[in-house]
Design a protein around this motif. Sequence first.
Motif, PDB file in Angstrom:
ATOM      1  N   ALA A  42      23.405 -22.147 -39.082  1.00 55.17           N
ATOM      2  CA  ALA A  42      24.165 -21.145 -38.323  1.00 55.17           C
ATOM      3  C   ALA A  42      24.841 -20.158 -39.269  1.00 55.17           C
ATOM      4  CB  ALA A  42      25.209 -21.842 -37.450  1.00 55.17           C
ATOM      5  N   CYS A  43      25.453 -20.709 -40.343  1.00 55.92           N
ATOM      6  CA  CYS A  43      26.142 -19.851 -41.315  1.00 55.92           C
ATOM      7  C   CYS A  43      25.145 -18.903 -41.969  1.00 55.92           C
ATOM      8  CB  CYS A  43      26.812 -20.707 -42.396  1.00 55.92           C
ATOM      9  SG  CYS A  43      28.303 -21.477 -41.799  1.00 55.92           S
ATOM     10  N   GLY A  44      23.962 -19.496 -42.344  1.00 59.38           N
ATOM     11  CA  GLY A  44      22.937 -18.688 -43.004  1.00 59.38           C
ATOM     12  C   GLY A  44      22.492 -17.556 -42.094  1.00 59.38           C
ATOM     13  N   ALA A  45      22.272 -17.889 -40.822  1.00 59.49           N
ATOM     14  CA  ALA A  45      21.803 -16.877 -39.874  1.00 59.49           C
ATOM     15  C   ALA A  45      22.840 -15.776 -39.726  1.00 59.49           C
ATOM     16  CB  ALA A  45      21.541 -17.544 -38.525  1.00 59.49           C
ATOM     17  N   ARG A  46      24.089 -16.189 -39.677  1.00 63.31           N
ATOM     18  CA  ARG A  46      25.170 -15.229 -39.498  1.00 63.31           C
ATOM     19  C   ARG A  46      25.259 -14.304 -40.717  1.00 63.31           C
ATOM     20  NH1 ARG A  46      30.900 -16.775 -36.865  1.00 63.31           N
ATOM     21  NH2 ARG A  46      30.095 -15.742 -35.010  1.00 63.31           N
ATOM     22  N   ARG A  47      25.130 -14.963 -41.934  1.00 59.80           N
ATOM     23  CA  ARG A  47      25.212 -14.172 -43.152  1.00 59.80           C
ATOM     24  C   ARG A  47      24.074 -13.165 -43.201  1.00 59.80           C
ATOM     25  NH1 ARG A  47      25.240 -17.888 -47.890  1.00 59.80           N
ATOM     26  NH2 ARG A  47      26.893 -18.914 -46.730  1.00 59.80           N
ATOM     27  N   ARG A  48      22.871 -13.610 -42.765  1.00 63.15           N
ATOM     28  CA  ARG A  48      21.717 -12.703 -42.787  1.00 63.15           C
ATOM     29  C   ARG A  48      21.960 -11.521 -41.841  1.00 63.15           C
ATOM     30  NH1 ARG A  48      17.948 -16.364 -41.147  1.00 63.15           N
ATOM     31  NH2 ARG A  48      18.747 -18.031 -42.454  1.00 63.15           N
ATOM     32  N   LEU A  98      24.760 -10.395 -40.927  1.00 61.70           N
ATOM     33  CA  LEU A  98      25.826  -9.584 -41.514  1.00 61.70           C
ATOM     34  C   LEU A  98      25.255  -8.639 -42.562  1.00 61.70           C
ATOM     35  CD1 LEU A  98      28.964  -9.808 -41.176  1.00 61.70           C
ATOM     36  CD2 LEU A  98      28.944 -10.945 -43.393  1.00 61.70           C
ATOM     37  N   ARG A  99      24.375  -9.248 -43.441  1.00 61.58           N
ATOM     38  CA  ARG A  99      23.824  -8.451 -44.525  1.00 61.58           C
ATOM     39  C   ARG A  99      23.006  -7.289 -43.969  1.00 61.58           C
ATOM     40  NH1 ARG A  99      21.290 -12.649 -47.994  1.00 61.58           N
ATOM     41  NH2 ARG A  99      23.227 -13.726 -48.438  1.00 61.58           N
ATOM     42  N   SER A 100      22.195  -7.602 -42.938  1.00 63.21           N
ATOM     43  CA  SER A 100      21.357  -6.525 -42.393  1.00 63.21           C
ATOM     44  C   SER A 100      22.228  -5.484 -41.716  1.00 63.21           C
ATOM     45  CB  SER A 100      20.329  -7.111 -41.412  1.00 63.21           C
ATOM     46  OG  SER A 100      20.991  -7.812 -40.395  1.00 63.21           O
ATOM     47  N   ALA A 101      23.335  -5.931 -41.128  1.00 62.47           N
ATOM     48  CA  ALA A 101      24.258  -4.982 -40.510  1.00 62.47           C
ATOM     49  C   ALA A 101      24.861  -4.075 -41.567  1.00 62.47           C
ATOM     50  CB  ALA A 101      25.353  -5.740 -39.761  1.00 62.47           C
ATOM     51  N   VAL A 102      25.237  -4.701 -42.717  1.00 67.73           N
ATOM     52  CA  VAL A 102      25.844  -3.919 -43.805  1.00 67.73           C
ATOM     53  C   VAL A 102      24.834  -2.915 -44.345  1.00 67.73           C
ATOM     54  CG1 VAL A 102      26.722  -4.095 -46.169  1.00 67.73           C
ATOM     55  CG2 VAL A 102      27.518  -5.676 -44.419  1.00 67.73           C
ATOM     56  N   ARG A 103      23.562  -3.406 -44.488  1.00 61.58           N
ATOM     57  CA  ARG A 103      22.533  -2.517 -45.039  1.00 61.58           C
ATOM     58  C   ARG A 103      22.292  -1.324 -44.105  1.00 61.58           C
ATOM     59  NH1 ARG A 103      18.309  -6.280 -45.499  1.00 61.58           N
ATOM     60  NH2 ARG A 103      19.523  -7.813 -46.638  1.00 61.58           N
ATOM     61  N   SER A 134      35.752 -11.005 -36.230  1.00 58.88           N
ATOM     62  CA  SER A 134      34.628 -11.762 -36.798  1.00 58.88           C
ATOM     63  C   SER A 134      34.361 -11.269 -38.206  1.00 58.88           C
ATOM     64  CB  SER A 134      33.385 -11.562 -35.919  1.00 58.88           C
ATOM     65  OG  SER A 134      32.785 -10.327 -36.236  1.00 58.88           O
ATOM     66  N   PRO A 135      33.702 -12.121 -39.037  1.00 58.37           N
ATOM     67  CA  PRO A 135      33.466 -11.710 -40.409  1.00 58.37           C
ATOM     68  C   PRO A 135      32.697 -10.395 -40.503  1.00 58.37           C
ATOM     69  CG  PRO A 135      32.782 -13.987 -40.050  1.00 58.37           C
ATOM     70  CD  PRO A 135      33.193 -13.421 -38.730  1.00 58.37           C
ATOM     71  N   ALA A 136      31.889 -10.147 -39.486  1.00 56.36           N
ATOM     72  CA  ALA A 136      31.101  -8.894 -39.510  1.00 56.36           C
ATOM     73  C   ALA A 136      32.002  -7.685 -39.411  1.00 56.36           C
ATOM     74  CB  ALA A 136      30.120  -8.914 -38.337  1.00 56.36           C
ATOM     75  N   ALA A 137      33.153  -7.872 -38.823  1.00 53.04           N
ATOM     76  CA  ALA A 137      34.056  -6.736 -38.649  1.00 53.04           C
ATOM     77  C   ALA A 137      34.710  -6.334 -39.968  1.00 53.04           C
ATOM     78  CB  ALA A 137      35.128  -7.065 -37.627  1.00 53.04           C
ATOM     79  N   ALA A 138      34.897  -7.273 -40.856  1.00 56.39           N
ATOM     80  CA  ALA A 138      35.634  -7.025 -42.085  1.00 56.39           C
ATOM     81  C   ALA A 138      34.966  -5.982 -42.994  1.00 56.39           C
ATOM     82  CB  ALA A 138      35.875  -8.307 -42.830  1.00 56.39           C
ATOM     83  N   PRO A 139      33.654  -6.120 -43.313  1.00 63.31           N
ATOM     84  CA  PRO A 139      33.056  -5.133 -44.253  1.00 63.31           C
ATOM     85  C   PRO A 139      33.074  -3.712 -43.684  1.00 63.31           C
ATOM     86  CG  PRO A 139      31.593  -7.015 -43.882  1.00 63.31           C
ATOM     87  CD  PRO A 139      32.692  -7.104 -42.897  1.00 63.31           C
ATOM     88  N   THR A 140      32.976  -3.578 -42.359  1.00 58.92           N
ATOM     89  CA  THR A 140      32.937  -2.226 -41.826  1.00 58.92           C
ATOM     90  C   THR A 140      34.283  -1.534 -42.022  1.00 58.92           C
ATOM     91  OG1 THR A 140      33.426  -3.199 -39.704  1.00 58.92           O
ATOM     92  CG2 THR A 140      31.154  -2.538 -40.089  1.00 58.92           C
TER      93      THR A 140
END
Length: 329
Positions: free
Chosen positions: A288-294, A296-301, A321-327
């Motif tokens: 689950a973590c791996g999927a989320r990280r992936r 996230l990465r594609s979202a960042v890219r 959510s962690p995805a919100a932080a990099p944005t």
Amino acid sequence: MQSVFFSRRQPILSLLLLLLRRIWAQEPAGTAPSTPPVVPECPEACTCTPGGMINCSALALPAVPAGLSWRIRVLLLDHNRMSTLPPGAFAGAGALLCLDLRENRLQSVHARAFWGLGMLQSLDLSANQLEALSPGTFAPLRALRSLSLAGNRLALLEPSALGALPLLRALSLQDNSLSALAPDLLDGLPALDMLSLRGNPWACGCALRPLCSWLRKHPRPASETETLLCVSPRHQTLSLLTAFPDAAFRHCAQPLTVRDLAVVYALGPVSFLASLATCLALGSVLTACGARRRRLRSAVRRLPRRPPDPETPASLADPGSPAAAPTQA
Ligand SMILES: *[C@@H]1O[C@H](CO)[C@@H](O)[C@H](O)[C@H]1NC(C)=O
């Protein structure tokens, strides 16, 4: 009425008489016609009695006579020259109650030698040359009340050789080479009352604990217990077997109880299942973590390619959510 009845029965009566005359005619001359024909077929050289006893004592027989029948109750084969008992040695003698095999040269008894003797009550194997007994040898003898293995060369008696003999009252092990009895040997013999032990090189160590505790629970006359002596270790030589209280074994490791064993046996599968569950849980968390990280990465890219939209900042990701932080960074 009676005469009519009698006359009706007359043909049957005469038929019976005819039959009886034929049977008498077949009997060898000299035997009284009144002898009931229950003498079992008698093996050559043995003597047989109408009660079902076959006496084959001291005939130098090298093997069990063939053709034993269901009518035999007592079979005396003592003082012969048998060195082995093959499988099914007493096949056919299913009603045998008493079997005497004393003073032969028996060195081996096949594990299935006594098959079919479910009614046997007394078995005498004393004064032979047995060094060991196969597992299950006495297992078919569920009705056995008395067993003598005295005067053999047994150094070890596996509990599996005796098995469970629920009715066994008398067991003689005297004059063998036993130094201890296996702990569970006496467990399968709940009716045991007479146990002859003398004439064995008992080693008074921890292995003798079950026997000593059995002896305390089944007191015997002093004349008998005085003959039960340790031969080793040296400092215990000639100590009486009955002289050891349970406290004397306190230094010995406690044998595992049934509860201990249950715990040990339960612990294995339970710990296996627990570790399996843990692995599965860990695996799914990691996936689950791996999927989320992936994701996230594609979202960042994807983000820098798109022009920033001031109206919907970080709308793709949940707030917090962690995805919100990099944005936001
Ligand atoms: C069996 O036969 C032997 C020898 O023929 C004899 O000495 C013995 O007494 C007999 N045993 C019985 C119980 O009849």
